[in-house]
Design a protein around this motif. Sequence first.
Motif, mmCIF file in Angstrom:
data_model
loop_
_atom_site.group_PDB
_atom_site.id
_atom_site.type_symbol
_atom_site.label_atom_id
_atom_site.label_comp_id
_atom_site.label_asym_id
_atom_site.label_seq_id
_atom_site.Cartn_x
_atom_site.Cartn_y
_atom_site.Cartn_z
ATOM 1 N N THR A 61 -33.682 -33.528 -21.460
ATOM 2 C CA THR A 61 -35.107 -33.700 -21.145
ATOM 3 C C THR A 61 -35.352 -34.838 -20.161
ATOM 4 O O THR A 61 -36.510 -35.143 -19.857
ATOM 5 C CB THR A 61 -35.908 -33.995 -22.431
ATOM 6 O OG1 THR A 61 -35.430 -35.217 -23.025
ATOM 7 C CG2 THR A 61 -35.774 -32.860 -23.431
ATOM 8 N N GLU A 62 -34.260 -35.470 -19.688
ATOM 9 C CA GLU A 62 -34.353 -36.615 -18.777
ATOM 10 C C GLU A 62 -35.221 -37.728 -19.362
ATOM 11 O O GLU A 62 -35.992 -38.377 -18.656
ATOM 12 C CB GLU A 62 -34.890 -36.171 -17.417
ATOM 13 C CG GLU A 62 -33.972 -35.173 -16.712
ATOM 14 C CD GLU A 62 -34.487 -34.768 -15.345
ATOM 15 O OE1 GLU A 62 -35.659 -35.083 -15.025
ATOM 16 O OE2 GLU A 62 -33.713 -34.142 -14.598
ATOM 17 N N GLY A 63 -35.074 -37.930 -20.666
ATOM 18 C CA GLY A 63 -35.757 -39.040 -21.328
ATOM 19 C C GLY A 63 -37.190 -38.775 -21.713
ATOM 20 O O GLY A 63 -37.862 -39.675 -22.233
ATOM 21 N N ARG A 64 -37.675 -37.564 -21.495
ATOM 22 C CA ARG A 64 -39.060 -37.247 -21.844
ATOM 23 C C ARG A 64 -39.140 -36.694 -23.266
ATOM 24 O O ARG A 64 -38.146 -36.330 -23.867
ATOM 25 C CB ARG A 64 -39.632 -36.237 -20.858
ATOM 26 C CG ARG A 64 -39.701 -36.737 -19.412
ATOM 27 C CD ARG A 64 -40.468 -35.770 -18.528
ATOM 28 N NE ARG A 64 -39.805 -34.477 -18.448
ATOM 29 C CZ ARG A 64 -38.910 -34.164 -17.521
ATOM 30 N NH1 ARG A 64 -38.543 -35.050 -16.617
ATOM 31 N NH2 ARG A 64 -38.359 -32.957 -17.508
ATOM 32 N N ARG A 65 -40.363 -36.644 -23.781
ATOM 33 C CA ARG A 65 -40.657 -36.039 -25.092
ATOM 34 C C ARG A 65 -39.812 -36.649 -26.222
ATOM 35 O O ARG A 65 -39.106 -35.948 -26.939
ATOM 36 C CB ARG A 65 -40.452 -34.531 -25.037
ATOM 37 C CG ARG A 65 -41.331 -33.841 -24.008
ATOM 38 C CD ARG A 65 -41.138 -32.326 -24.089
ATOM 39 N NE ARG A 65 -41.928 -31.652 -23.066
ATOM 40 C CZ ARG A 65 -41.472 -31.361 -21.844
ATOM 41 N NH1 ARG A 65 -40.226 -31.704 -21.519
ATOM 42 N NH2 ARG A 65 -42.226 -30.752 -20.963
ATOM 43 N N LEU A 66 -39.934 -37.953 -26.377
ATOM 44 C CA LEU A 66 -39.205 -38.631 -27.449
ATOM 45 C C LEU A 66 -39.555 -38.041 -28.814
ATOM 46 O O LEU A 66 -38.688 -37.898 -29.674
ATOM 47 C CB LEU A 66 -39.506 -40.134 -27.431
ATOM 48 C CG LEU A 66 -38.883 -40.980 -28.546
ATOM 49 C CD1 LEU A 66 -37.369 -40.902 -28.501
ATOM 50 C CD2 LEU A 66 -39.351 -42.432 -28.442
ATOM 51 N N TRP A 67 -40.812 -37.698 -29.015
ATOM 52 C CA TRP A 67 -41.241 -37.136 -30.293
ATOM 53 C C TRP A 67 -40.481 -35.858 -30.628
ATOM 54 O O TRP A 67 -40.090 -35.651 -31.775
ATOM 55 C CB TRP A 67 -42.751 -36.848 -30.283
ATOM 56 C CG TRP A 67 -43.160 -35.811 -29.268
ATOM 57 C CD1 TRP A 67 -43.507 -36.009 -27.961
ATOM 58 C CD2 TRP A 67 -43.226 -34.392 -29.482
ATOM 59 N NE1 TRP A 67 -43.803 -34.815 -27.336
ATOM 60 C CE2 TRP A 67 -43.643 -33.800 -28.254
ATOM 61 C CE3 TRP A 67 -42.988 -33.565 -30.581
ATOM 62 C CZ2 TRP A 67 -43.821 -32.422 -28.107
ATOM 63 C CZ3 TRP A 67 -43.165 -32.186 -30.440
ATOM 64 C CH2 TRP A 67 -43.581 -31.631 -29.221
#
Length: 228
Positions: A134-140
């Motif tokens: 995700t390239e660091g996106r959407r941690l949740w």
Amino acid sequence: MRGFKHLDTITALFVTVLLVSNIVSTKIVDFGFFTFDGGTLLFPLSYIFGDILTEVYGYARSRKVIWTGFIAALVMSVTFIVVGALPAASDWTYQTAYDQILGLTPRIVIASLIAYSVGEFSNSFILAKLKVATEGRRLWLRTIFSTLVGQVLDTALFIVIAFWGLFPASLIITLVVSNYVFKCGVEILFTPVTYWLTGWLKQQEQEDYYDRRTNFNPFHFRPQQTVD
């Protein structure tokens, strides 16, 4: 390997949560709609710490912390068993109580260590892989999905290995479902806290590791974190 300001503190908290959870797991509690062992109240925090460790410091450093927890839990469990087996002083009348609360059987110890290892490594592996994807996106999404997988393995393995044949199948199922729903619910509710802590740590440590070339073998103990 570079030093970090807060890695030792998080490691200590992680191990503390693990050990306390194992001790209080000897009591089965009725908590509203849930029936579970007492350790379930605290144990979900170990997955939150695991998420933070992997997200900020990377899988390899998280692997070291997981093994630290494993060794600490093993030492604690063996110590309880050995002390329980030693002759009690003539004026000490609490042997039965000790055996009931701390006299962990080898089956419980094995169940706990296997479930912990499989669950924590699965959680860390999935989180690390999803971070790259995700390239660091959407941690949740990454923290919740990795917990859903890690906790189902952890919960099912522990309860089945520890209690199969001792409890009725209906109670086994109730314990697995109650533990799983409660643990995952805690993870979801603590998502804002996880966001804040990871953001704060990334700023404090100047670290935001991506496991693009990491060796994910749980038994890889060499100090370097990446492979060619």
